[in-house]
Design a protein around this motif. Structure first.
Motif, PDB file in Angstrom:
ATOM      1  N   ALA A 112       0.569  -1.438   0.057  1.00 23.68           N
ATOM      2  CA  ALA A 112       0.213  -0.348  -0.061  1.00 23.68           C
ATOM      3  C   ALA A 112       0.514   0.862   0.352  1.00 23.68           C
ATOM      4  CB  ALA A 112      -1.002   0.080   1.452  1.00 23.68           C
ATOM      5  N   GLY A 113       0.659   1.706  -0.986  1.00 21.73           N
ATOM      6  CA  GLY A 113       1.462   3.466  -0.972  1.00 21.73           C
ATOM      7  C   GLY A 113       2.070   3.878  -2.199  1.00 21.73           C
ATOM      8  N   THR A 114       1.997   2.872  -2.868  1.00 22.57           N
ATOM      9  CA  THR A 114       2.815   2.094  -3.940  1.00 22.57           C
ATOM     10  C   THR A 114       1.886   3.218  -5.052  1.00 22.57           C
ATOM     11  OG1 THR A 114       3.733   0.292  -3.676  1.00 22.57           O
ATOM     12  CG2 THR A 114       3.493   1.141  -6.345  1.00 22.57           C
ATOM     13  N   ASP A 115       2.701   3.900  -5.302  1.00 22.37           N
ATOM     14  CA  ASP A 115       1.985   5.357  -6.349  1.00 22.37           C
ATOM     15  C   ASP A 115       2.568   4.760  -8.257  1.00 22.37           C
ATOM     16  OD1 ASP A 115       0.750   6.842  -5.160  1.00 22.37           O
ATOM     17  OD2 ASP A 115       2.478   7.787  -4.430  1.00 22.37           O
ATOM     18  N   ILE A 116       3.548   3.734  -8.201  1.00 24.11           N
ATOM     19  CA  ILE A 116       3.926   3.233  -9.607  1.00 24.11           C
ATOM     20  C   ILE A 116       4.828   2.096  -9.589  1.00 24.11           C
ATOM     21  CG2 ILE A 116       5.783   5.562  -9.475  1.00 24.11           C
ATOM     22  CD1 ILE A 116       5.960   5.693 -12.503  1.00 24.11           C
ATOM     23  N   ASN A 133      14.762  -7.150 -15.084  1.00 21.59           N
ATOM     24  CA  ASN A 133      15.429  -7.934 -14.245  1.00 21.59           C
ATOM     25  C   ASN A 133      15.070  -7.313 -12.445  1.00 21.59           C
ATOM     26  OD1 ASN A 133      17.261  -5.832 -12.274  1.00 21.59           O
ATOM     27  ND2 ASN A 133      18.467  -7.436 -13.645  1.00 21.59           N
ATOM     28  N   SER A 134      14.436  -6.570 -12.213  1.00 20.84           N
ATOM     29  CA  SER A 134      13.425  -6.494 -11.139  1.00 20.84           C
ATOM     30  C   SER A 134      11.908  -5.561 -11.874  1.00 20.84           C
ATOM     31  CB  SER A 134      14.583  -5.795 -10.461  1.00 20.84           C
ATOM     32  OG  SER A 134      14.539  -4.428 -10.499  1.00 20.84           O
ATOM     33  N   THR A 135      11.112  -5.273  -9.939  1.00 22.16           N
ATOM     34  CA  THR A 135      10.548  -4.590 -10.458  1.00 22.16           C
ATOM     35  C   THR A 135      10.567  -3.317  -9.143  1.00 22.16           C
ATOM     36  OG1 THR A 135       8.877  -6.220 -11.371  1.00 22.16           O
ATOM     37  CG2 THR A 135       7.878  -4.301 -10.158  1.00 22.16           C
ATOM     38  N   VAL A 136       9.919  -2.398  -9.112  1.00 21.82           N
ATOM     39  CA  VAL A 136       9.974  -1.268  -8.331  1.00 21.82           C
ATOM     40  C   VAL A 136       8.909  -1.035  -8.082  1.00 21.82           C
ATOM     41  CG1 VAL A 136      11.280   0.985  -7.445  1.00 21.82           C
ATOM     42  CG2 VAL A 136      12.863  -0.029  -9.026  1.00 21.82           C
ATOM     43  N   CYS A 137       8.819  -0.316  -7.222  1.00 20.75           N
ATOM     44  CA  CYS A 137       7.440  -0.558  -6.626  1.00 20.75           C
ATOM     45  C   CYS A 137       8.010   1.558  -5.645  1.00 20.75           C
ATOM     46  CB  CYS A 137       6.499  -1.093  -5.335  1.00 20.75           C
ATOM     47  SG  CYS A 137       6.735  -2.942  -5.211  1.00 20.75           S
ATOM     48  N   ASP A 144       0.552  13.713  -4.370  1.00 16.85           N
ATOM     49  CA  ASP A 144      -0.302  13.296  -5.199  1.00 16.85           C
ATOM     50  C   ASP A 144      -0.020  11.442  -4.906  1.00 16.85           C
ATOM     51  OD1 ASP A 144      -1.991  12.483  -6.765  1.00 16.85           O
ATOM     52  OD2 ASP A 144      -0.796  12.406  -8.040  1.00 16.85           O
ATOM     53  N   HIS A 145      -0.646  11.003  -4.307  1.00 20.78           N
ATOM     54  CA  HIS A 145      -0.582   9.489  -3.967  1.00 20.78           C
ATOM     55  C   HIS A 145      -1.588   8.530  -3.958  1.00 20.78           C
ATOM     56  CE1 HIS A 145       3.136  10.561  -2.094  1.00 20.78           C
ATOM     57  NE2 HIS A 145       2.705  11.494  -1.156  1.00 20.78           N
ATOM     58  N   PRO A 146      -1.788   8.572  -4.693  1.00 18.41           N
ATOM     59  CA  PRO A 146      -3.255   7.531  -5.649  1.00 18.41           C
ATOM     60  C   PRO A 146      -3.498   6.241  -5.063  1.00 18.41           C
ATOM     61  CG  PRO A 146      -1.903   8.102  -7.376  1.00 18.41           C
ATOM     62  CD  PRO A 146      -1.265   9.039  -6.466  1.00 18.41           C
ATOM     63  N   GLY A 147      -1.341   5.658  -4.681  1.00 23.37           N
ATOM     64  CA  GLY A 147      -1.764   4.719  -4.389  1.00 23.37           C
ATOM     65  C   GLY A 147      -2.346   4.358  -2.777  1.00 23.37           C
ATOM     66  N   ASP A 148      -2.106   5.311  -1.828  1.00 19.60           N
ATOM     67  CA  ASP A 148      -2.735   4.872  -0.519  1.00 19.60           C
ATOM     68  C   ASP A 148      -4.097   4.167  -0.408  1.00 19.60           C
ATOM     69  OD1 ASP A 148      -0.637   6.119   0.081  1.00 19.60           O
ATOM     70  OD2 ASP A 148      -1.614   7.878   0.565  1.00 19.60           O
ATOM     71  N   ALA A 149      -4.078   3.385   0.470  1.00 21.40           N
ATOM     72  CA  ALA A 149      -5.293   2.570   0.836  1.00 21.40           C
ATOM     73  C   ALA A 149      -6.556   3.348   0.446  1.00 21.40           C
ATOM     74  CB  ALA A 149      -5.021   2.335   1.785  1.00 21.40           C
ATOM     75  N   GLY A 150      -8.108   3.201  -0.239  1.00 22.97           N
ATOM     76  CA  GLY A 150      -8.917   4.442  -0.256  1.00 22.97           C
ATOM     77  C   GLY A 150      -8.601   5.457  -1.321  1.00 22.97           C
ATOM     78  N   ALA A 151      -7.600   5.480  -1.675  1.00 27.63           N
ATOM     79  CA  ALA A 151      -7.594   6.603  -3.226  1.00 27.63           C
ATOM     80  C   ALA A 151      -7.804   6.676  -4.012  1.00 27.63           C
ATOM     81  CB  ALA A 151      -6.376   7.273  -2.685  1.00 27.63           C
TER      82      ALA A 151
END
Length: 218
Positions: A112-116, A133-137, A144-151
């Motif tokens: 939670a909190g991941t925006d991209i 190679n890897s994934t960056v959260c 601006d945080h659309p990834g926050d829970a409920g956003a």
């Protein structure tokens, strides 16, 4: 496929109003490519992260680390990103968590909190494609945080809200026909107390959950 309301349902709602067959995949958030270039000329080669005393990356391997920052790469096409110092004016996100690379977007579940979500690929020469190679959260450096829970944005996480078609909506705008996500589980039996609408999703290879445990949002 109808949804079984094992613990009852709110007044005014029809049984099975969450439509499982309308949700073949829950793929939320942006899956974009960050390209690192290597060639035979050591003077012009670069690693996935630049060497910098203020960055927390492994300078030998060039791998992303939690706390590293990045931003759009204006020299590359599409949604490409480059590693930047966190105080660089072009930096737009900071890494919350580094995960393994994945071919299937559904197999990545960032916190939670991941925006991209950024798929890091190693490329050779001038190619725009490469080897995952890897994934960056990542989390936006802005407010601006659309990834926050409920956003209402990012990946679906506990605390989000969804409509009757299991599409995420901002909880602040949720209405009487919308739902609050209590948990994301592999089985219906794992849904927590208070779940009134356990939604069984259609099969998606690699997805870490198969049920959305939901209840009335309002």
């Amino acid at each position: 496929m109808a949804v079984n309301n094992t613990t009852g349902r709110p007044r005014g709602r029809a049984a099975g109003c969450l439509q499982a067959l309308l949700v073949p995949l829950i793929i939320l958030g942006a899956l974009v490519a960050y390209n690192a270039y290597k060639d035979n000329d050591s003077s012009s080669s670069s690693s996935p992260l630049p060497s910098s005393s203020s960055a927390s990356q492994d300078e030998e391997s060039g791998e992303w680390k939690v706390g590293d920052c990045g931003g759009p790469d204006p020299e590359r096409s599409g949604d490409s990103y480059q590693a930047l110092d966190c105080d660089d004016s072009g930096a737009t996100f900071k890494a919350l968590k580094i995960m393994d690379a994945a071919i299937l977007p559904d197999s990545i579940q960032c916190p939670a909190g991941t925006d991209i979500i950024i798929q890091v690929s190693l490329t050779f020469g001038s190619s725009d494609s490469g080897i995952p190679n890897s994934t960056v959260c990542g989390r936006n450096l802005s407010g601006d945080h659309p990834g926050d829970a409920g956003a209402g944005g990012g990946q679906l996480v506990k605390g989000d809200c969804i409509d009757a078609n299991a599409q995420e909506v901002a909880c602040a705008q949720a209405g009487a026909e919308d739902y609050k996500v209590l948990d994301l589980t592999k089985t219906e039996a794992e849904c927590p107390s208070g779940t009134t609408d356990p939604l069984k999703l259609t099969i998606a290879i690699g997805r870490p959950y198969d049920y959305i445990c939901a209840t009335a949002a309002a």
